[in-house]
Design an enzyme around this catalytic site. Structure first.
Site, PDB file in Angstrom:
ATOM      1  N   VAL A  82      -9.620  -4.846  -3.994  1.00  0.00           N
ATOM      2  CA  VAL A  82      -8.689  -5.675  -3.187  1.00  0.00           C
ATOM      3  C   VAL A  82      -9.315  -7.273  -3.217  1.00  0.00           C
ATOM      4  O   VAL A  82     -10.209  -7.278  -2.718  1.00  0.00           O
ATOM      5  CB  VAL A  82      -8.530  -5.158  -1.685  1.00  0.00           C
ATOM      6  N   LYS A  83      -8.215  -8.214  -3.392  1.00  0.00           N
ATOM      7  CA  LYS A  83      -8.504  -9.426  -3.660  1.00  0.00           C
ATOM      8  C   LYS A  83      -8.099 -10.102  -2.329  1.00  0.00           C
ATOM      9  O   LYS A  83      -6.872 -10.140  -2.026  1.00  0.00           O
ATOM     10  CB  LYS A  83      -7.968 -10.109  -4.995  1.00  0.00           C
TER      11      LYS A  83
END
Length: 217
Positions: A82-83
């Site tokens: 997850v960025k």
């Protein structure tokens, strides 16, 4: 050093992956939008194609929304990272998601202090943007060196993911400094194979082969 491909183009990823040049992929909503396809659909296809981490970026700005969106993205596949942006809310989201065992890539890093905070929050990856610092006459590679020193000083597990790569020279310099990962567009990775003397040598070889009357099978 690991190579992540910074694209959402499936064909480009597949070509490099077949050569063993893909250790992961970084995407963002803008890259996927260019394909004209659904974000979740494209992300799932990429995650199925490669074995390594696939960074999928949240679009929310507050911590609670980032966490909810991050959980949804992480459910796409086990190799999703997850960025989140390097804001205070992004760090809150990083701490929660990483505590749940999810990979987190903290992006838009432009200082060593930011990288230190991300490591403390449990980030899997920190993404310093080299090219954008160079654009404003700062040394992006110096930032990679500073983060490497700090992380080594204190034994942080967070991996340095050099981003905003603009040239093959960026790639080799990051490798010498000790970046764990470089993410670059396919054309930059391919450009690493280019050298004027290789081209010159090959042209001379072909000329000699033709002069000798040797047929290429």
């Amino acid at each position: 050093m690991k190579f992540f491909v910074d694209t959402a183009e499936i064909d480009a990823i597949a070509e490099l992956n077949a050569l063993g040049m893909v250790d992961g992929v970084t995407t963002n909503p803008s890259l996927i939008k260019k394909s004209g396809r659904d974000i979740l659909e494209v992300t799932k296809e990429i995650a199925d194609l490669v074995d390594g981490p696939v960074s999928a970026e949240v679009v929310a700005l507050d911590a609670d929304a980032m966490i909810a969106e991050g959980r949804k993205l992480a459910d796409i596949a086990e190799n999703i990272a997850v960025k989140v942006p390097l804001t205070w809310d992004g760090l809150k989201a990083c701490k929660t998601l990483s505590s749940e065992g999810k990979m987190v890539n903290v992006t838009l890093c432009f200082s060593a202090n930011q990288a230190l905070l991300a490591a403390k929050a449990g980030a899997t990856f920190i993404s310093p943007f080299i090219g954008r610092l160079d654009d404003i006459n700062l040394d992006g590679l110096e930032l990679i060196e500073d983060i490497r020193t700090i992380y080594d000083n204190y034994g942080f597990d967070t991996q340095i993911l050099a981003a905003s790569i603009r040239s093959a020279n960026h790639m080799s310099e990051c490798a010498k400094i000790g970046a764990d990962v470089c993410t670059a567009p396919p054309n930059v990775i391919k450009a690493m194979a280019n050298h004027v003397l290789t081209d010159k040598g090959l042209a001379g070889f072909i000329k000699d082969i033709e002069a000798a009357g040797i047929k290429i099978l």
